[in-house]
Design an enzyme around this catalytic site. Structure first.
Site, PDB file in Angstrom:
ATOM      1  N   ASP A  13     -31.338 -38.785 -55.760  1.00 38.13           N
ATOM      2  CA  ASP A  13     -30.994 -39.699 -54.657  1.00 38.13           C
ATOM      3  C   ASP A  13     -32.223 -40.111 -53.865  1.00 38.13           C
ATOM      4  O   ASP A  13     -33.226 -39.392 -53.805  1.00 38.13           O
ATOM      5  CB  ASP A  13     -29.992 -39.031 -53.706  1.00 38.13           C
ATOM      6  CG  ASP A  13     -28.635 -38.824 -54.368  1.00 38.13           C
ATOM      7  OD1 ASP A  13     -28.452 -39.304 -55.501  1.00 38.13           O
ATOM      8  OD2 ASP A  13     -27.783 -38.180 -53.742  1.00 38.13           O
ATOM      9  N   TYR A 232     -19.879 -43.357 -56.518  1.00 36.64           N
ATOM     10  CA  TYR A 232     -20.057 -42.017 -55.953  1.00 36.64           C
ATOM     11  C   TYR A 232     -19.391 -41.920 -54.584  1.00 36.64           C
ATOM     12  O   TYR A 232     -19.525 -42.817 -53.746  1.00 36.64           O
ATOM     13  CB  TYR A 232     -21.549 -41.698 -55.845  1.00 36.64           C
ATOM     14  CG  TYR A 232     -21.842 -40.247 -55.574  1.00 36.64           C
ATOM     15  CD1 TYR A 232     -21.317 -39.251 -56.386  1.00 36.64           C
ATOM     16  CD2 TYR A 232     -22.649 -39.874 -54.505  1.00 36.64           C
ATOM     17  CE1 TYR A 232     -21.596 -37.922 -56.152  1.00 36.64           C
ATOM     18  CE2 TYR A 232     -22.938 -38.542 -54.261  1.00 36.64           C
ATOM     19  CZ  TYR A 232     -22.403 -37.566 -55.087  1.00 36.64           C
ATOM     20  OH  TYR A 232     -22.677 -36.248 -54.849  1.00 36.64           O
TER      21      TYR A 232
END
Length: 669
Positions: A13, A232
């Site tokens: 991320d 997500y």
């Protein structure tokens, strides 16, 4: 594998935590720095991934250090405060930078409710008709002004005086106003808004929501193969990939027509404090997969949540809904009354989705006849009603998560665990889906507010985030930031070990087993007396005057059938009153069929041998089951004597568990 590769691509991320994960992997693999390439993307689409790999970079150590500082501070708070709280109040309690603030917010709201004093007020509503059309064109108007000032009627006497005057008054339309109002769509879901809306619309708790979302993200088997249905689900971003926006606009045009598609795509900005926006908003992986098309492949929770996500994301790219509003001011001498009506003239995004509310409001509006300025009116009826101001409501999981997000407390991945933790630690109970603090919550909050006020200050997290932002920007080193926090904090903890009094009181009652004095202690179920020789002696008893009623409990006074030496006595545990041997802990006999007569509901319909009694689940919910468990596993959420419903039996986990209940507390097994 990394050692054999020419290059290693780190695609974690793009937020601080992702950067730290990439750094830890690189450290563990222990290869030269020039063998690593760091790439980041906030959406899993072909264009975004290709763009990211076309522009690799090095690991940003400032972001790593900011995450390191956050992680260390969180653990210092938890590891130092939890043992202190447990030693001063009772075992099993914990404290933390996030959970303790959440508990304080719940406790503060409860005290605000307790301190609230209801105030009486009255409303006057007139049922009016057009003068020349009696029986038609009737509408209701509420008194809003008296002598030009806002109407404030605080007693029945005042209300009756104004009621008498209004019955004699002449009525006429003073002013009619017309306007058009637009209401824009809400952005697609973030983690917190998904949890809030799933609570409002579906009755899901945070844990139940995230569990279903996880399964949708991991994927289900469709005709085309295993497919992940949503993006997500742990995110604080409200942005959608441009390819997803384009597909949404195509679906809207095909299903509803071009009038529902805005000229330019709708764009939204994150409002949450400290949002890092490492991922897209929560959206369907393809808008072409309508809820109806995937329903046969999904379980009930998954389908309902997918439909919620699909509709919200699609609606976010639609034009506003339009409403025509009419307001009428009515003159009655020294009194002014008002009536309003609203009519939706264009559905816009509301053809797909309407947002929920934490506390439902009455949106029924008066239907107004055609009126013009100066039209005379006739009074058909007048109603005076008494009201009382209401205290603020207790938090739901949804409203507490919303407040935490507003304060910048917690991260998308932590909201569900926070709710779970404060329940599991016994800080809150769920009553009608509202969070009610326990005595443990009050005591822990009071201790922390008195001795560690900065830890449970909602603004503490915001100030810390500002410091972490400086570290992430390279303006400050992370170790001094941690040191500046830890040095005074550690001193307070050490001082607290010495100065904070334990919540125990010595009594002159002697333990019948060891001869030591009994101490008044605070436990999970409130105050009790326990031996001062603990842990060598584990004798406990209720406080004098708080023993359970023995009259209604069968078997009290009988000789213990297990040891033959003790006698059966009424006791009280976490699941209510019971009958057990008075020689505990030497003898641990418990009479299974010792429920009070008021809690016994006749023979078991499943085995015919046992008796149905009220019981308590692990999460504190009442259910009814056979007293011969585990020989008979009959159980029901429906109180005997009331109409049963399908699927109302609690789940059992193995032979030891009593019952398991969905965390949202909606009564479904």
């Amino acid at each position: 594998a990394a050692k054999r590769a020419d290059q290693v691509w780190l695609a974690t991320d793009l937020d601080r935590e992702g950067e730290a994960i990439a750094w830890h992997i690189a450290e563990y693999v222990n290869l030269p720095e020039d063998r690593f390439r760091r790439v980041t993307f906030s959406e899993i689409t072909q264009s975004a991934i290709e763009e990211a790999f076309a522009h690799p970079r090095r690991i940003n150590l400032d972001l790593v250090n900011a995450q390191q500082a956050r992680r260390v501070i969180d653990r210092l708070v938890g590891y130092k405060l939890s043992p202190l709280v447990a030693s001063k109040i009772r075992r099993g309690l914990s404290a933390g930078r996030v959970q303790s603030v959440a508990v304080r917010l719940v406790v503060d709201r409860e005290r605000e409710i307790d301190a609230f004093t209801a105030e009486e007020y009255w409303s006057l509503t007139a049922q009016l008709e057009r003068e020349r059309e009696q029986g038609s064109g009737s509408f209701a108007a509420e008194l809003t002004r008296i002598d030009g000032e806002k109407a404030r009627i605080g007693s029945e006497g005042e209300a009756r005086q104004h009621e008498a005057a209004l019955r004699e008054a002449a009525y006429a339309v003073e002013k009619v106003t017309r306007s058009e109002r637009k209401r824009s769509a809400a952005p697609p879901f973030t983690t917190s808004t998904l949890q809030q809306e799933a609570s409002r619309k579906l009755g899901f708790g945070a844990r139940r929501t995230m569990s279903a979302a996880q399964r949708l993200y991991e994927g289900v088997a469709l005709a085309e193969g295993q497919v992940g249905l949503i993006s997500y689900m742990r995110t604080d971003s409200v942005a959608m990939a441009s390819s997803a926006v384009a597909e949404a606009r195509q679906v809207i045009t095909g299903r509803y027509g071009g009038d529902f598609v805005p000229r330019r795509p709708n764009a939204y900005r994150a409002r949450s404090r400290g949002a890092q926006e490492a991922h897209e908003a929560i959206r369907p992986s393809s808008f072409a997969r309508t809820p109806e098309s995937v329903r046969p492949h999904l379980k009930s929770d998954e389908y309902r949540l997918y439909e919620l996500i699909w509709r919200r994301a699609l609606a976010s790219q639609m034009v506003p809904a339009r409403f025509e509003q009419v307001g009428v001011d009515v003159n009655a001498g020294r009194y002014t009354l008002h009536a309003g009506a609203s009519k939706r003239v264009f559905d816009g995004y509301q053809a797909v989705y309407v947002e929920g509310r934490d506390d439902e409001e009455d949106e029924r509006l008066t239907v107004l006849p055609a009126l013009n300025d100066g039209d005379p009116l006739r009074l058909a009826d007048l109603l005076a009603e008494q009201h009382f101001t209401q205290p603020p409501p207790r938090f739901t999981e949804a409203s507490l998560i919303k407040l935490l997000e507003e304060h910048g407390i917690g991260r998308p991945s932590t909201y569900a665990p926070i709710m779970e933790t404060i329940r599991e630690r016994g800080y809150v109970t769920l009553e009608d889906r509202r969070l009610t603090p326990t005595e443990s919550a009050h005591r822990v909050t009071d201790l922390l507010v008195e001795h560690f006020p900065e830890i449970v200050d909602p603004d503490f997290t915001a100030r810390m985030e500002d410091q972490l932002d400086d570290v992430a920007a390279g303006a400050h080193e992370w170790v001094p930031v941690v040191r500046d926090f830890y040095t005074p904090f550690a001193a307070k903890v050490n001082e607290g070990r010495q100065t904070i009094a334990k919540q125990v009181e010595m009594t002159d009652i002697i333990c019948p087993l060891s001869g030591h004095p009994l101490l008044k202690r605070f436990g999970r179920n409130g105050w009790f007396l326990g031996c001062s020789g603990y842990p060598e002696c584990k004798y406990t008893q209720p406080l004098p005057g708080e023993e359970p009623e023995a009259v209604d409990l069968p078997g009290v006074g009988e000789t213990c059938p297990e040891c033959g030496q003790g006698h059966l006595a009424a006791k009280h545990g976490r699941f209510g009153p019971f009958v057990g041997c008075d020689r505990y802990p030497e003898c641990k006999y418990i009479k299974k069929d010792a429920a009070p007569a008021s809690e016994r509901f006749g023979p078991c319909p499943q085995c015919g041998q046992g008796t149905v009694t009220s019981k308590r689940s692990r999460r504190g919910r009442t259910f009814w089951g056979c007293d011969r468990y585990p020989d008979c596993d009959y159980s029901t959420w429906t109180r005997p004597g009331t109409e049963a419903r399908n699927g109302d039996a609690p789940k059992r986990r193995g032979r030891r568990a009593v019952a398991a209940v969905a965390s949202d507390g909606d009564g479904r097994a």
